[in-house]
Write an enzyme that holds these catalytic residues in place. Structure first.
Site, PDB file in Angstrom:
ATOM      1  N   ALA A 153      12.300   5.710  44.819  1.00  0.00           N
ATOM      2  CA  ALA A 153      12.129   6.447  46.073  1.00  0.00           C
ATOM      3  C   ALA A 153      13.115   5.977  47.142  1.00  0.00           C
ATOM      4  O   ALA A 153      13.093   6.462  48.262  1.00  0.00           O
ATOM      5  CB  ALA A 153      10.700   6.313  46.581  1.00  0.00           C
ATOM      6  N   GLY A 154      13.990   5.038  46.781  1.00  0.00           N
ATOM      7  CA  GLY A 154      14.995   4.598  47.738  1.00  0.00           C
ATOM      8  C   GLY A 154      14.424   3.674  48.800  1.00  0.00           C
ATOM      9  O   GLY A 154      14.993   3.518  49.877  1.00  0.00           O
ATOM     10  N   SER A 187      13.675   0.482  48.075  1.00  0.00           N
ATOM     11  CA  SER A 187      13.981  -0.865  47.612  1.00  0.00           C
ATOM     12  C   SER A 187      12.871  -1.530  46.828  1.00  0.00           C
ATOM     13  O   SER A 187      12.560  -2.697  47.041  1.00  0.00           O
ATOM     14  CB  SER A 187      14.351  -1.763  48.784  1.00  0.00           C
ATOM     15  OG  SER A 187      15.656  -1.548  49.065  1.00  0.00           O
ATOM     16  N   SER A 188      12.299  -0.796  45.900  1.00  0.00           N
ATOM     17  CA  SER A 188      11.315  -1.411  45.013  1.00  0.00           C
ATOM     18  C   SER A 188      11.971  -2.534  44.223  1.00  0.00           C
ATOM     19  O   SER A 188      11.336  -3.554  43.937  1.00  0.00           O
ATOM     20  CB  SER A 188      10.745  -0.373  44.048  1.00  0.00           C
ATOM     21  OG  SER A 188      11.784   0.259  43.338  1.00  0.00           O
ATOM     22  N   SER A 189      13.256  -2.397  43.907  1.00  0.00           N
ATOM     23  CA  SER A 189      13.893  -3.433  43.083  1.00  0.00           C
ATOM     24  C   SER A 189      14.099  -4.723  43.874  1.00  0.00           C
ATOM     25  O   SER A 189      13.833  -5.814  43.364  1.00  0.00           O
ATOM     26  CB  SER A 189      15.208  -2.936  42.475  1.00  0.00           C
ATOM     27  OG  SER A 189      16.053  -2.470  43.471  1.00  0.00           O
ATOM     28  N   GLU A 192      21.200  -7.959  40.673  1.00  0.00           N
ATOM     29  CA  GLU A 192      21.553  -6.528  40.715  1.00  0.00           C
ATOM     30  C   GLU A 192      22.949  -6.306  40.127  1.00  0.00           C
ATOM     31  O   GLU A 192      23.167  -5.392  39.344  1.00  0.00           O
ATOM     32  CB  GLU A 192      21.575  -6.016  42.170  1.00  0.00           C
ATOM     33  CG  GLU A 192      20.256  -5.983  42.854  1.00  0.00           C
ATOM     34  CD  GLU A 192      19.491  -4.670  42.617  1.00  0.00           C
ATOM     35  OE1 GLU A 192      19.995  -3.779  41.919  1.00  0.00           O
ATOM     36  OE2 GLU A 192      18.362  -4.584  43.134  1.00  0.00           O
ATOM     37  N   ASP A 221      19.015  -4.822  51.219  1.00  0.00           N
ATOM     38  CA  ASP A 221      17.608  -4.675  50.828  1.00  0.00           C
ATOM     39  C   ASP A 221      16.918  -6.032  50.748  1.00  0.00           C
ATOM     40  O   ASP A 221      15.778  -6.201  51.187  1.00  0.00           O
ATOM     41  CB  ASP A 221      17.512  -3.974  49.464  1.00  0.00           C
ATOM     42  CG  ASP A 221      18.338  -2.704  49.438  1.00  0.00           C
ATOM     43  OD1 ASP A 221      18.543  -2.121  50.515  1.00  0.00           O
ATOM     44  OD2 ASP A 221      18.789  -2.309  48.346  1.00  0.00           O
ATOM     45  N   TYR A 251      27.166   5.268  43.370  1.00  0.00           N
ATOM     46  CA  TYR A 251      27.179   4.102  44.266  1.00  0.00           C
ATOM     47  C   TYR A 251      28.357   3.177  43.968  1.00  0.00           C
ATOM     48  O   TYR A 251      29.127   2.811  44.858  1.00  0.00           O
ATOM     49  CB  TYR A 251      25.855   3.347  44.137  1.00  0.00           C
ATOM     50  CG  TYR A 251      25.712   2.212  45.113  1.00  0.00           C
ATOM     51  CD1 TYR A 251      25.076   2.392  46.335  1.00  0.00           C
ATOM     52  CD2 TYR A 251      26.230   0.953  44.833  1.00  0.00           C
ATOM     53  CE1 TYR A 251      24.947   1.347  47.240  1.00  0.00           C
ATOM     54  CE2 TYR A 251      26.114  -0.089  45.728  1.00  0.00           C
ATOM     55  CZ  TYR A 251      25.473   0.111  46.928  1.00  0.00           C
ATOM     56  OH  TYR A 251      25.372  -0.918  47.820  1.00  0.00           O
TER      57      TYR A 251
HETATM   58  C1  GLA Z   1      21.375   0.504  48.550  1.00  0.00           C
HETATM   59  C2  GLA Z   1      21.944  -0.885  48.280  1.00  0.00           C
HETATM   60  C3  GLA Z   1      22.240  -1.599  49.580  1.00  0.00           C
HETATM   61  C4  GLA Z   1      23.063  -0.739  50.515  1.00  0.00           C
HETATM   62  C5  GLA Z   1      22.487   0.677  50.618  1.00  0.00           C
HETATM   63  C6  GLA Z   1      23.370   1.608  51.379  1.00  0.00           C
HETATM   64  O1  GLA Z   1      20.113   0.421  49.140  1.00  0.00           O
HETATM   65  O2  GLA Z   1      21.038  -1.628  47.525  1.00  0.00           O
HETATM   66  O3  GLA Z   1      22.887  -2.827  49.309  1.00  0.00           O
HETATM   67  O4  GLA Z   1      24.407  -0.710  50.126  1.00  0.00           O
HETATM   68  O5  GLA Z   1      22.252   1.244  49.332  1.00  0.00           O
HETATM   69  O6  GLA Z   1      23.383   1.269  52.723  1.00  0.00           O
END
Ligand code: GLA
Length: 357
Positions: free
Chosen positions: A111-112, A114-116, A156, A168, A218
């Site tokens: 879902a963007g 930052s679950s990871s 990561e 994150d 990305y």
């Molecule tokens: C993801 C990455 C972050 C950052 C954002 C974009 O969340 O994990 O490190 O680069 O994209 O701002």
């Protein structure tokens, strides 16, 4: 003395503004949210041959993993994070003990939000505390937390294959109630900025399109920024000036224009928050989204539809958050407006911590 068990919680994050700036030594303004990942670690007696093992159970997925503590092998999916964290903690010299790990979480994967990063950070805190509780107390200090963020980012980069920055992990580790964090990625200085929403509400809406770093564009964006640095003869885009944009070929010119503009929008957002000027923050969200869509080209039809839904629902500003190519959008709603269907309210909450009883 190791503990018998330990439990740690690490939050996901919402980035108010400052996207794709972290790996360009720029500025971001994230906050930790209430949803996150909890890891319970229980000491596991060594096997018959004295071998220490890690057993991991992802409760929400109903999946498990098992590997020798001394030699985690690469794996896919959530297992890559667990094995990577164990390997990198050991490599960094943290004492570890065999453990049974139970992972549960309320951050929807993909879902963007930052679950990871939440998983990585919660694993670190629980594993460190299990083996050496006295160290776990010390790691609350700033230097250690920043080191842990770096360690998680290595996982990561090297175990998952996503060339992400530190945004994150720092947000999850340093989050604080009612505050956003202005992070300067050239110095890693973190300045809390009060997020006084008054009657305004911050809401997130999932685009329904899962966001996966390693296989999205990305890494390509990151490579484009590195190429732009080479052509400009600078170490990072933090050193690039608006005039430099004209010296670059497309699409690098637009990528750099986004990064320079986004850093400036973070500065303006910090000033607007300090002045309690939420309408100005909302306008900056819209400008950030336009730049991410047109110049950085990380939006998708599903993200555009989600932004359009928030704006149609009365949001004064809305933008995609995180890496893009799927995930969630953030909207700011003026007082008196209810979140549109499917959107949920987010508030700045505490950073990662132990929850031992
Ligand atoms: C993801 C990455 C972050 C950052 C954002 C974009 O969340 O994990 O490190 O680069 O994209 O701002």
């Amino acid at each position: 003395m190791p503990r018998e068990h330990s439990r740690a919680f690490a939050p996901g994050r919402v980035n108010l503004i400052g996207e794709h700036t972290d790996y360009n030594r720029g500025l971001s303004l994230p906050f930790a949210i209430a949803a996150g990942v909890t890891v319970r670690a229980e000491a596991l007696a060594p096997g018959a041959g004295g071998e220490q093992r890690i057993e991991a159970l992802a409760s929400d997925l109903g999946e498990r993993d098992e590997f020798p503590l001394a030699a985690p092998a690469p794996a896919e999916g959530w297992r890559a994070y667990v094995r990577g964290i164990v390997a990198e903690l050991a490599r960094a010299g943290w004492p570890l003990v065999g453990a049974r790990l139970q992972i549960s979480g309320g951050v929807p994967p993909g879902a963007g939000l930052s679950s990871s990063a939440a998983l990585e950070v919660a694993l670190c805190l629980a594993l460190i505390d299990l083996a050496s509780p006295e160290e776990a107390g010390a790691q609350r200090e700033r230097l250690e937390r920043t080191e842990l963020a770096r360690l998680c980012a290595r996982v990561e980069n090297e175990w998952v294959g996503a060339q992400t920055g530190l945004l994150d992990q720092l947000a999850s580790l340093y989050g604080s109630v009612e505050e956003a964090l202005r992070i300067d990625f050239s110095t890693l200085e973190i300045t809390p900025v009060p997020l006084r929403l008054g009657g305004w509400r911050a809401v997130v809406l999932d685009s329904g399109e899962p966001h996966v770093h390693a296989s999205s564009g990305y890494n390509q964006r990151r490579a484009e920024c590195a190429r732009a640095c080479e052509l400009l003869g600078v170490e990072s885009l933090r050193e690039a000036f608006p005039d430099d944009v004209r010296r670059l070929p497309e699409p690098l010119a637009r990528r750099v224009a986004h990064v320079i503009g986004e850093n400036e929008r973070v500065r303006l957002a910090v000033s607007a928050l300090r002045a309690d000027d939420l309408p100005a923050v909302a306008r900056l969200l819209n400008a950030s989204h336009a730049s991410l869509r047109d110049d950085y080209e990380v939006s998708t039809p599903a993200l555009e539809a989600a932004v359009a839904r928030l704006l149609a629902g009365g949001a004064a500003g809305a933008r995609l958050i995180g890496g893009g190519f799927g995930g969630s959008v953030l909207g700011l709603l003026a007082p008196g407006l209810d979140p549109p269907a499917g959107a949920r309210e987010v508030r700045p909450g505490p950073g990662a911590h132990l929850v031992n009883d």
